[in-house]
Every structure is written in structure tokens, then in C-alpha cells.
Design a protein around this motif. Structure first.
Motif, PDB file in Angstrom:
ATOM      1  N   VAL A 138      -0.531 103.885  18.739  1.00  0.00           N
ATOM      2  CA  VAL A 138       0.850 104.215  19.059  1.00  0.00           C
ATOM      3  C   VAL A 138       1.782 103.500  18.100  1.00  0.00           C
ATOM      4  O   VAL A 138       1.699 102.297  17.912  1.00  0.00           O
ATOM      5  N   SER A 139       2.692 104.256  17.523  1.00  0.00           N
ATOM      6  CA  SER A 139       3.725 103.671  16.671  1.00  0.00           C
ATOM      7  C   SER A 139       4.791 103.049  17.549  1.00  0.00           C
ATOM      8  O   SER A 139       5.103 103.558  18.627  1.00  0.00           O
ATOM      9  N   ALA A 140       5.368 101.939  17.091  1.00  0.00           N
ATOM     10  CA  ALA A 140       6.437 101.282  17.856  1.00  0.00           C
ATOM     11  C   ALA A 140       7.603 102.230  18.086  1.00  0.00           C
ATOM     12  O   ALA A 140       8.265 102.195  19.116  1.00  0.00           O
ATOM     13  N   GLU A 141       7.863 103.113  17.151  1.00  0.00           N
ATOM     14  CA  GLU A 141       8.966 104.063  17.270  1.00  0.00           C
ATOM     15  C   GLU A 141       8.692 105.131  18.329  1.00  0.00           C
ATOM     16  O   GLU A 141       9.595 105.826  18.770  1.00  0.00           O
ATOM     17  N   GLU A 142       7.408 105.284  18.723  1.00  0.00           N
ATOM     18  CA  GLU A 142       7.056 106.304  19.697  1.00  0.00           C
ATOM     19  C   GLU A 142       7.308 105.875  21.134  1.00  0.00           C
ATOM     20  O   GLU A 142       7.265 106.685  22.044  1.00  0.00           O
ATOM     21  N   ILE A 143       7.523 104.586  21.352  1.00  0.00           N
ATOM     22  CA  ILE A 143       7.697 104.090  22.708  1.00  0.00           C
ATOM     23  C   ILE A 143       9.101 104.400  23.201  1.00  0.00           C
ATOM     24  O   ILE A 143      10.091 103.981  22.615  1.00  0.00           O
ATOM     25  N   TYR A 144       9.174 105.130  24.276  1.00  0.00           N
ATOM     26  CA  TYR A 144      10.443 105.511  24.898  1.00  0.00           C
ATOM     27  C   TYR A 144      10.863 104.365  25.814  1.00  0.00           C
ATOM     28  O   TYR A 144      10.095 103.914  26.672  1.00  0.00           O
ATOM     29  N   ARG A 145      12.090 103.881  25.660  1.00  0.00           N
ATOM     30  CA  ARG A 145      12.519 102.681  26.386  1.00  0.00           C
ATOM     31  C   ARG A 145      13.579 103.026  27.433  1.00  0.00           C
ATOM     32  O   ARG A 145      14.575 103.676  27.141  1.00  0.00           O
ATOM     33  N   ILE A 146      13.318 102.548  28.647  1.00  0.00           N
ATOM     34  CA  ILE A 146      14.167 102.861  29.795  1.00  0.00           C
ATOM     35  C   ILE A 146      14.733 101.571  30.389  1.00  0.00           C
ATOM     36  O   ILE A 146      13.996 100.613  30.637  1.00  0.00           O
ATOM     37  N   GLY A 147      16.044 101.562  30.636  1.00  0.00           N
ATOM     38  CA  GLY A 147      16.684 100.452  31.332  1.00  0.00           C
ATOM     39  C   GLY A 147      16.923 100.836  32.779  1.00  0.00           C
ATOM     40  O   GLY A 147      17.599 101.844  33.059  1.00  0.00           O
ATOM     41  N   LEU A 148      16.368 100.071  33.709  1.00  0.00           N
ATOM     42  CA  LEU A 148      16.491 100.350  35.142  1.00  0.00           C
ATOM     43  C   LEU A 148      17.429  99.311  35.743  1.00  0.00           C
ATOM     44  O   LEU A 148      17.105  98.120  35.788  1.00  0.00           O
ATOM     45  N   LEU A 149      18.603  99.764  36.211  1.00  0.00           N
ATOM     46  CA  LEU A 149      19.638  98.793  36.576  1.00  0.00           C
ATOM     47  C   LEU A 149      20.588  99.342  37.636  1.00  0.00           C
ATOM     48  O   LEU A 149      20.966 100.515  37.620  1.00  0.00           O
ATOM     49  N   HIS A 150      20.992  98.464  38.536  1.00  0.00           N
ATOM     50  CA  HIS A 150      22.023  98.755  39.535  1.00  0.00           C
ATOM     51  C   HIS A 150      23.301  98.108  39.015  1.00  0.00           C
ATOM     52  O   HIS A 150      23.415  96.880  38.975  1.00  0.00           O
ATOM     53  N   ALA A 151      24.262  98.925  38.582  1.00  0.00           N
ATOM     54  CA  ALA A 151      25.403  98.351  37.866  1.00  0.00           C
ATOM     55  C   ALA A 151      26.634  99.235  37.960  1.00  0.00           C
ATOM     56  O   ALA A 151      26.550 100.425  38.282  1.00  0.00           O
ATOM     57  N   ASN A 152      27.773  98.636  37.645  1.00  0.00           N
ATOM     58  CA  ASN A 152      29.040  99.361  37.601  1.00  0.00           C
ATOM     59  C   ASN A 152      29.482  99.460  36.143  1.00  0.00           C
ATOM     60  O   ASN A 152      29.810  98.454  35.514  1.00  0.00           O
ATOM     61  N   VAL A 153      29.464 100.676  35.607  1.00  0.00           N
ATOM     62  CA  VAL A 153      29.828 100.896  34.208  1.00  0.00           C
ATOM     63  C   VAL A 153      31.332 101.143  34.103  1.00  0.00           C
ATOM     64  O   VAL A 153      31.877 102.021  34.778  1.00  0.00           O
ATOM     65  N   ASP A 154      31.988 100.358  33.277  1.00  0.00           N
ATOM     66  CA  ASP A 154      33.433 100.505  33.014  1.00  0.00           C
ATOM     67  C   ASP A 154      34.288 100.418  34.275  1.00  0.00           C
ATOM     68  O   ASP A 154      35.329 101.067  34.395  1.00  0.00           O
ATOM     69  N   GLY A 155      33.847  99.604  35.231  1.00  0.00           N
ATOM     70  CA  GLY A 155      34.671  99.266  36.391  1.00  0.00           C
ATOM     71  C   GLY A 155      35.079 100.422  37.272  1.00  0.00           C
ATOM     72  O   GLY A 155      36.264 100.576  37.580  1.00  0.00           O
ATOM     73  N   ASP A 156      34.134 101.229  37.716  1.00  0.00           N
ATOM     74  CA  ASP A 156      34.444 102.320  38.645  1.00  0.00           C
ATOM     75  C   ASP A 156      35.140 101.749  39.877  1.00  0.00           C
ATOM     76  O   ASP A 156      34.572 100.929  40.611  1.00  0.00           O
ATOM     77  N   GLN A 157      36.369 102.194  40.128  1.00  0.00           N
ATOM     78  CA  GLN A 157      37.188 101.627  41.199  1.00  0.00           C
ATOM     79  C   GLN A 157      36.669 101.951  42.597  1.00  0.00           C
ATOM     80  O   GLN A 157      37.019 101.280  43.562  1.00  0.00           O
ATOM     81  N   ALA A 158      35.850 102.968  42.715  1.00  0.00           N
ATOM     82  CA  ALA A 158      35.359 103.376  44.033  1.00  0.00           C
ATOM     83  C   ALA A 158      34.217 102.496  44.523  1.00  0.00           C
ATOM     84  O   ALA A 158      33.792 102.611  45.673  1.00  0.00           O
ATOM     85  N   HIS A 159      33.716 101.605  43.652  1.00  0.00           N
ATOM     86  CA  HIS A 159      32.586 100.760  44.025  1.00  0.00           C
ATOM     87  C   HIS A 159      32.840  99.318  43.589  1.00  0.00           C
ATOM     88  O   HIS A 159      33.565  99.070  42.627  1.00  0.00           O
ATOM     89  N   ALA A 160      32.232  98.391  44.319  1.00  0.00           N
ATOM     90  CA  ALA A 160      32.366  96.976  43.982  1.00  0.00           C
ATOM     91  C   ALA A 160      31.887  96.740  42.546  1.00  0.00           C
ATOM     92  O   ALA A 160      30.916  97.358  42.100  1.00  0.00           O
ATOM     93  N   ASN A 161      32.553  95.853  41.845  1.00  0.00           N
ATOM     94  CA  ASN A 161      32.259  95.656  40.426  1.00  0.00           C
ATOM     95  C   ASN A 161      31.095  94.682  40.228  1.00  0.00           C
ATOM     96  O   ASN A 161      31.242  93.596  39.663  1.00  0.00           O
ATOM     97  N   TYR A 162      29.925  95.081  40.689  1.00  0.00           N
ATOM     98  CA  TYR A 162      28.722  94.264  40.556  1.00  0.00           C
ATOM     99  C   TYR A 162      27.975  94.609  39.272  1.00  0.00           C
ATOM    100  O   TYR A 162      27.957  95.761  38.845  1.00  0.00           O
ATOM    101  N   ALA A 163      27.341  93.587  38.687  1.00  0.00           N
ATOM    102  CA  ALA A 163      26.641  93.734  37.401  1.00  0.00           C
ATOM    103  C   ALA A 163      27.479  94.571  36.440  1.00  0.00           C
ATOM    104  O   ALA A 163      27.004  95.564  35.878  1.00  0.00           O
ATOM    105  N   PRO A 164      28.742  94.169  36.228  1.00  0.00           N
ATOM    106  CA  PRO A 164      29.654  94.979  35.408  1.00  0.00           C
ATOM    107  C   PRO A 164      29.201  95.063  33.959  1.00  0.00           C
ATOM    108  O   PRO A 164      28.708  94.087  33.384  1.00  0.00           O
ATOM    109  N   CYS A 165      29.359  96.222  33.374  1.00  0.00           N
ATOM    110  CA  CYS A 165      29.031  96.403  31.961  1.00  0.00           C
ATOM    111  C   CYS A 165      29.878  97.550  31.430  1.00  0.00           C
ATOM    112  O   CYS A 165      30.520  98.267  32.189  1.00  0.00           O
ATOM    113  N   SER A 166      29.872  97.698  30.136  1.00  0.00           N
ATOM    114  CA  SER A 166      30.624  98.794  29.528  1.00  0.00           C
ATOM    115  C   SER A 166      29.651  99.848  29.000  1.00  0.00           C
ATOM    116  O   SER A 166      28.466  99.564  28.753  1.00  0.00           O
TER     117      SER A 166
END
Length: 487
Positions: free
Chosen positions: A185-213
Motif C-alpha cells: 500500500v502506498s502512503a498516498e492510498e490511505i484515506y484519512r478520516i477525522g471522527l469528531l464531535h465539534a462545533n464548526v464556525d460557532g453554530d449559534q444553535a448549539h453549545a460551542n464545544y470543541a470549537p474549530c473553524s
């Protein structure tokens, strides 16, 4: 790259109590209480039917930090069914089910992995006859309120893994490749997935936990961000994919429309294809109905009955809960505002819908007592079949935002107290900045103490505008008949 497929779900909120529904008929209340479990059964069935390689769950499996034993056992059985079909499951804890929450000591299947809250973990996804097809990076919540940007931690772990893999590749004398199963397997062939419970760009309808942009996620090097926390389905970006699947079952009138998960197919060329699948057992809706031109109680009754049928069609063969908002101007407005007509009509319509629960009445009592399980068969089909027969539409409430049958344009031109009042309110509705100042000068001092402070702080500008519109209608009702106090 070898092609593979997976399901991405989030925010299961198993055993959600559906607060405020205690007065519902037992059969309907039971179906609501069981709906999160039915949606879970649908998730299991979809995964098996679609022959996915693995399932990702992005946090908030349970509704409460002190998760119920029933919810934990139901989830355990779901995972046992999945893994028995050769499907691995990867899970992170969110703010509703943090690692420090009360949890029963249960045995979980071997092919189920709960990501740690102590550090970011990287799990290789190994598929039979394909070797390593992907890596999942994840980190759980240690407590219910996480304010750190965990996305940056996942990105840092990814960078470290790349360096480590590169070092191993060079030591093996095979720059950029390594053995995986029976293939290189080539390193470039590995598909990488981030699994996260987070608030992207401060969605006002939800608590701003694990905030990120969104920028943090785009720069991370991940091919797919499997996000949870925001209950509204959204694909924030396609390449790389940044995805909120939303929750699998709506829990209130604020969570309307189809709820479910995404089936994700990754092609041999690394392309990511998304297909949404509804899983919900009960669909929440908000519908606006104009009573303009309605002249009698009979016409109003028939209007609401037609709206219930339209709601049933939109629910796509599942039960529904609807909030109806009446708008427009009609002579029936005064009937709705006075007496008990609306309450009595609502009671009659609800009674007719309760009859549609059908055979659910025969099992609702045992379900309430905990003696009947959604898992009478591997995928919960027995309960699903019962629920499918209960295609009721329960009216959560009827909101009256209609008005008296008056010429509002004429009122705006009228030289009177009411005319002045209407002109001032319309100018405030047209100028958001002036309206904010008006609220600060008039509302805030009234709510300066006690619980009202917290309540007022939750009101959006749209909520306050609705208050002003309601005040307009009250003024018209009280003053229009007297020609508005002529000057």
C-alpha cells in the motif's frame, strides 16, 4: 486505492425522554419514546443491507450523561448485530455521553472501538481481501463541556503519523509504500478520516464545544471529516468532505424534516460519494396555513383536516408531529381568539388521529413497563412493523398569528393613535438596528432581575420581532373597531 463504503451517523440520543409529552395518549407517547431505538434499528438494517465495511458514530450516542441502562443494553445489542455481520464500528463520546458519565460495565464486541478522551488515537481500517483502506483519527470528550479545539489535535496526530510512516517506508527501502495484508500500500492510498464531535464556525444553535473553524478542517490533511453535534444535516465542503449527518431522530418541533445518516462510498480513485438515508420513525414538521378568505367554523375545520393529510404525505409513511401556524386575515380570527372553539377543535382532531395508532395500543403498555424490546428480531423488525401501522399525525400545537379582517394599508395612512402605533412598529420591523435599540430601551429594564434575564438572553432578534407583530395584532383587535382614537 481500493474502493470501500461506510455509514456515518451521529447524535443518536438514545432513550430521549421527549419532555413535555406526558399528556399524550399512551400509544402515541410510547411510539415517541421508542423512536430513537427504532431509528437505531433502521441504522443497523441499512448497514447490513448495504454491506458497508464499517460504521462511524460521531458522539452523543445517549441523551443523558447518566445514560440509562436500557439505552446501553439496546446499543450493545445493535453493535453485536453489526459485528456479527462483519461490520466494524468506531465511536467517539460527545457532550451528552462524555467519558466520565455514568456507564454500566458491559462487554462490547471486539470489532467496536470507543476512542479515548486522553489522547488522539489512529485506527487502521482493515477490510478483508483489501488490507488497510483507511485510517480513522478520533478523540472523545472527557467531560460534558470541552472548549479545546480538538480538530487541531487530530491534525497534529495525522502529521505525526505521516512522518512515522515515511520513516518506516524509507527504512524498508520502499519509499512511500508498506505491506498491508497481502498487498503493498502506498502512503498516498490511505484515506484519512477525522471522527469528531465539534462545533464548526460557532453554530449559534448549539453549545460551542470543541470549537474549530472550517479552515482548520480544510488544512488538516483529512479526506473526510465525520462530524457530530449539530443536528441539522449539512455538507460543509466536498473535497475534502466535511459532513454533519444530523441526528437520526428528531426530538422536538425545532428538529424538523428527514433525519438519518450518510452512506459514503469511496471509489478506487479516492472520490467520495454521499447518499443520505432517512432513519427516523417519527417526523417533526412545522406548517404555515393561511385562513385568508375562511368564513366559517366548517371551512376552518376542513382546512385543518386537509393540512393533516398533507403532513401525512410529507412524513413518507411514518408517524408525524406537527406545529401549525395560522396566518392571514379573516373574520374567523375573533373566533380563534375568544372562547373555546380552537381548543375543542384541536381535541377532536387529536382524538381522530389517536385512533390511527391501531395495533400499537396492544403493545404500548408492556413497552412502557420495559417488558417488550425493539430487538425481538435482529434488526428490530417486529417493532418497526407495529410503528409503520401507526401513521398518525399528532398536532403539537396550533399557533394563532392571524389577524382581524381589516385594511392594514388604510390603517397605516390613518391619522389616529392606532395609525401612529402601526407606523412606528412597521418602521422598527424594517430597521433592525433601530429595533435592537428599541428592545434595549424598553424590554431589558423589564427583565433586569430573576429568571427573566436568562429567558430574555435566549431570544433571537426574530423572536422579538414576532412579539412586536403580535402586539400589532392585539392593538388592531382592541382599537380598530373604535376607528383608532381619532386625533
Amino acid at each position: 486505492m481500493k474502493a470501500f463504503r461506510f455509514l456515518h451517523a451521529a447524535d443518536l440520543h438514545l432513550d430521549s425522554p421527549f419532555a413535555g409529552m406526558a399528556s399524550l395518549p399512551l400509544g402515541i407517547r410510547t411510539i415517541l419514546r421508542q423512536s430513537t431505538f427504532i431509528a437505531l434499528a433502521n441504522l443497523v438494517s441499512l448497514a447490513i443491507r448495504s454491506e458497508v465495511d464499517f460504521v462511524l458514530i460521531s458522539g452523543d450516542v445517549y441523551d443523558l450523561t447518566d445514560r440509562s441502562l436500557r439505552a446501553q443494553i439496546r446499543f450493545q445489542k445493535a453493535l453485536q448485530t453489526l459485528t456479527a455481520s462483519g461490520i466494524a464500528v468506531y465511536i467517539v463520546h460527545g457532550n451528552h455521553d462524555p467519558e466520565d458519565g455514568r456507564a454500566a460495565k458491559l462487554h462490547w464486541p471486539e470489532r467496536v472501538h470507543f476512542f479515548s478522551a486522553a489522547e488522539v488515537e489512529c485506527m487502521p481500517i482493515i477490510v478483508q481481501d483489501k488490507g488497510i483502506v483507511a485510517q480513522v483519527y478520533g478523540m472523545s470528550y472527557a467531560t460534558s463541556a470541552i472548549t479545546e479545539n480538538l480538530a487541531l489535535r487530530l491534525a497534529e496526530k495525522l502529521e505525526d503519523q505521516k512522518k512515522l510512516q515515511s520513516h518506516v517506508f524509507w527504512e524498508n527501502g520502499q519509499a512511500g509504500s508498506t505491506e498491508s495484508g497481502n498487498r503493498t500500500v502506498s502512503a498516498e492510498e490511505i484515506y484519512r478520516i477525522g471522527l469528531l464531535h465539534a462545533n464548526v464556525d460557532g453554530d449559534q444553535a448549539h453549545a460551542n464545544y470543541a470549537p474549530c473553524s472550517k479552515r482548520d478542517l480544510l488544512q488538516s490533511g483529512m479526506d473526510y471529516w465525520a462530524l457530530g453535534h449539530v443536528h441539522t444535516r449539512a455538507v460543509l465542503h466536498t473535497e475534502p468532505a466535511i459532513v454533519y449527518p444530523g441526528n437520526i431522530q428528531g426530538r422536538s418541533v425545532r428538529e424538523t424534516g428527514a433525519k438519518g445518516c450518510y452512506a459514503v462510498e469511496v471509489t478506487e480513485y479516492g472520490e467520495t460519494k454521499l447518499i443520505f438515508h432517512p432513519l427516523d420513525a417519527v417526523r417533526w414538521q412545522q406548517r404555515t396555513v393561511s385562513i385568508q378568505g375562511i368564513q366559517s367554523e366548517q371551512e376552518l375545520k376542513e382546512l385543518l383536516e386537509r393540512e393533516l393529510e398533507l403532513t401525512r404525505e410529507a412524513a413518507e409513511d411514518r408517524a408525524a408531529v406537527v406545529r401549525i401556524t395560522l396566518t392571514g386575515r379573516s373574520i374567523m380570527h375573533s373566533v380563534l381568539q375568544k372562547g373555546t372553539y380552537l381548543a375543542e377543535l384541536l381535541a377532536e382532531l387529536r382524538e381522530e388521529e389517536a385512533k390511527r395508532v391501531g395495533t400499537a395500543a396492544s403493545w404500548d403498555a408492556s413497552l412502557e413497563a420495559g417488558g417488550h424490546s425493539a430487538w425481538d428480531t435482529v434488526t428490530g423488525q417486529s417493532l418497526l412493523l407495529e410503528a409503520e401501522q401507526a401513521d398518525f399525525v399528532w398536532i403539537e400545537s396550533v399557533q394563532v398569528q392571524s389577524g382581524s379582517e381589516v385594511d392594514q394599508t388604510a390603517l397605516l395612512e390613518q391619522k389616529s393613535f392606532l395609525g401612529d402605533l402601526m407606523r412606528i412598529s412597521e418602521s422598527l420591523l424594517a430597521d433592525e438596528e433601530a429595533f435592537r435599540l428599541f428592545c434595549a430601551e424598553t424590554l431589558d429594564p423589564m427583565f433586569a432581575q430573576g429568571k427573566a434575564v436568562k429567558y430574555l438572553s435566549t431570544l433571537s432578534i426574530e423572536d422579538r420581532q414576532e412579539w412586536l407583530k403580535a402586539a400589532q395584532e392585539l392593538a388592531i383587535d382592541f382599537l380598530a373597531a373604535d376607528a383608532g382614537w381619532d386625533e
